[in-house]
Design a protein around this motif. Structure first.
Motif, PDB file in Angstrom:
ATOM      1  N   TYR A  21       0.967  -0.940   0.300  1.00 30.69           N
ATOM      2  CA  TYR A  21       0.015  -0.109  -0.208  1.00 30.69           C
ATOM      3  C   TYR A  21       0.832   0.862  -0.238  1.00 30.69           C
ATOM      4  CZ  TYR A  21      -2.990  -3.041   1.073  1.00 30.69           C
ATOM      5  OH  TYR A  21      -4.069  -4.584   1.476  1.00 30.69           O
ATOM      6  N   ALA A  49      -8.659   4.643  -2.639  1.00 32.86           N
ATOM      7  CA  ALA A  49      -9.590   4.251  -1.436  1.00 32.86           C
ATOM      8  C   ALA A  49      -9.965   5.855  -0.568  1.00 32.86           C
ATOM      9  CB  ALA A  49      -9.071   3.560  -0.599  1.00 32.86           C
ATOM     10  N   LYS A  51      -3.794   7.291  -1.138  1.00 30.02           N
ATOM     11  CA  LYS A  51      -4.541   6.345  -0.275  1.00 30.02           C
ATOM     12  C   LYS A  51      -4.643   4.384  -1.462  1.00 30.02           C
ATOM     13  CE  LYS A  51      -4.131   8.765   3.075  1.00 30.02           C
ATOM     14  NZ  LYS A  51      -4.585   9.668   4.259  1.00 30.02           N
ATOM     15  N   THR A  52      -3.910   4.200  -1.307  1.00 25.26           N
ATOM     16  CA  THR A  52      -4.332   3.413  -2.858  1.00 25.26           C
ATOM     17  C   THR A  52      -3.306   2.237  -2.263  1.00 25.26           C
ATOM     18  OG1 THR A  52      -4.301   2.680  -4.717  1.00 25.26           O
ATOM     19  CG2 THR A  52      -2.502   4.525  -4.333  1.00 25.26           C
ATOM     20  N   ASP A  53      -3.610   0.769  -3.475  1.00 20.76           N
ATOM     21  CA  ASP A  53      -2.527  -0.321  -3.353  1.00 20.76           C
ATOM     22  C   ASP A  53      -2.019  -0.057  -4.702  1.00 20.76           C
ATOM     23  OD1 ASP A  53      -1.528  -2.539  -4.403  1.00 20.76           O
ATOM     24  OD2 ASP A  53      -3.732  -4.125  -3.558  1.00 20.76           O
ATOM     25  N   ILE A  90      -8.941  -0.690   2.209  1.00 18.56           N
ATOM     26  CA  ILE A  90      -8.269   0.186   0.968  1.00 18.56           C
ATOM     27  C   ILE A  90      -8.679  -1.249  -0.430  1.00 18.56           C
ATOM     28  CG2 ILE A  90      -6.084   0.490  -0.384  1.00 18.56           C
ATOM     29  CD1 ILE A  90      -4.824   1.721   2.076  1.00 18.56           C
ATOM     30  N   SER A 140     -11.849  -1.375  -1.345  1.00 18.00           N
ATOM     31  CA  SER A 140     -12.038  -0.247  -2.148  1.00 18.00           C
ATOM     32  C   SER A 140     -11.052  -0.068  -3.956  1.00 18.00           C
ATOM     33  CB  SER A 140     -11.754   1.320  -1.391  1.00 18.00           C
ATOM     34  OG  SER A 140     -11.974   1.374  -0.177  1.00 18.00           O
ATOM     35  N   TYR A 167     -13.569  10.224  -0.640  1.00 15.33           N
ATOM     36  CA  TYR A 167     -13.620   8.249  -0.759  1.00 15.33           C
ATOM     37  C   TYR A 167     -15.024   7.662  -0.519  1.00 15.33           C
ATOM     38  CZ  TYR A 167     -15.957  10.035   3.829  1.00 15.33           C
ATOM     39  OH  TYR A 167     -16.734   9.791   4.718  1.00 15.33           O
ATOM     40  N   GLU A 227      -8.213   5.252   9.707  1.00 14.66           N
ATOM     41  CA  GLU A 227      -7.028   5.095   9.319  1.00 14.66           C
ATOM     42  C   GLU A 227      -5.749   5.057   9.912  1.00 14.66           C
ATOM     43  OE1 GLU A 227      -4.614   9.079   7.202  1.00 14.66           O
ATOM     44  OE2 GLU A 227      -5.768   8.327   5.833  1.00 14.66           O
TER      45      GLU A 227
END
Lengths: 106, 106, 106
Positions: A6, A33, A61-63, A101, A104, B44, B84
């Motif tokens: 992530y 996400a 914020k992501t993969d 995450i 999403s 989000y 988070e």
């Protein structure tokens, strides 16, 4: 501690409208996400001149398995010739948030 | 450069009061050396809907050996079901500042 | 993904003037490609007391090969006895932006 897969991707935008358009598009297309937007004052050189301008920082914020798709989508939407698109690793996180995450981002 | 054992933990809160309560508690219980708080606009998805809300980002500067205690304290204080709580590695730093983190976090 | 040699260096300053002076100096002396400045509320302990103050966060986008020169310049300019100077790794980035950092930092 090894990096998770992530990350937080940083992008700067030239207006709040551009920042929101990119954020909404990334979240709607499941490339992020969550995106946080904040106003910043930027100091930088461009073609030899020092510039100081208001910009908007996106914290995406992501993969990071989606990084190249994310980059392509941002380039498609962005008004800059050379937009900032940089990924910071997430080293650890609360499992329920990381799972969110994953759920999403496709 | 390898990661130091220090890091910046990111948490978002739903109000400035919640952000300050979490920040003060972490610093008072020596789980963080310093916490910075800034207002952000968050985009989000939650249960299939795209949301856009004001939140407050906490940047928690700490020793990551305390990450699980830090996570437990934040969960205890936080109003969100899935807050988070993500840790970004510090790769290098001025030694006097890193020493100050070590002295402030137990 | 391995870390690139690029990074984001975080510094906090005590006034917007100090933040701008450090940012402009780093960019002018080619120690940073871009510096973003944002106001933050900081909670921290100093000599046993919990303090809450307004500060300004600098996000310094640079090549970490310059970290020790960057640290020395910041210490020279900074009013704090123990300034925050911490480097976060960039794990990946759009190549044209990373090339711009390389061209801007010597």
């Amino acid at each position: 501690m090894n990096n998770t897969n992530y990350g937080v991707v940083l992008v700067t935008a030239g207006s709040p409208q551009e920042a929101e358009a990119i954020a909404t598009s990334l979240v709607a297309s499941k490339l992020a996400a969550c995106v946080n937007i904040l106003p910043i004052q930027s100091v930088y050189t461009w073609q030899g001149e020092i510039n100081q301008e208001q910009e908007w920082q996106l914290l995406i914020k992501t993969d990071l398995a989606q990084f190249s798709n994310l980059e392509a989508k941002i380039r498609e939407l962005h008004s800059y010739e050379v937009p900032e698109i940089i990924a910071i690793p997430i080293l650890a996180g609360s499992q329920s948030y990381l799972d969110w995450i994953s759920a999403s981002v496709k």
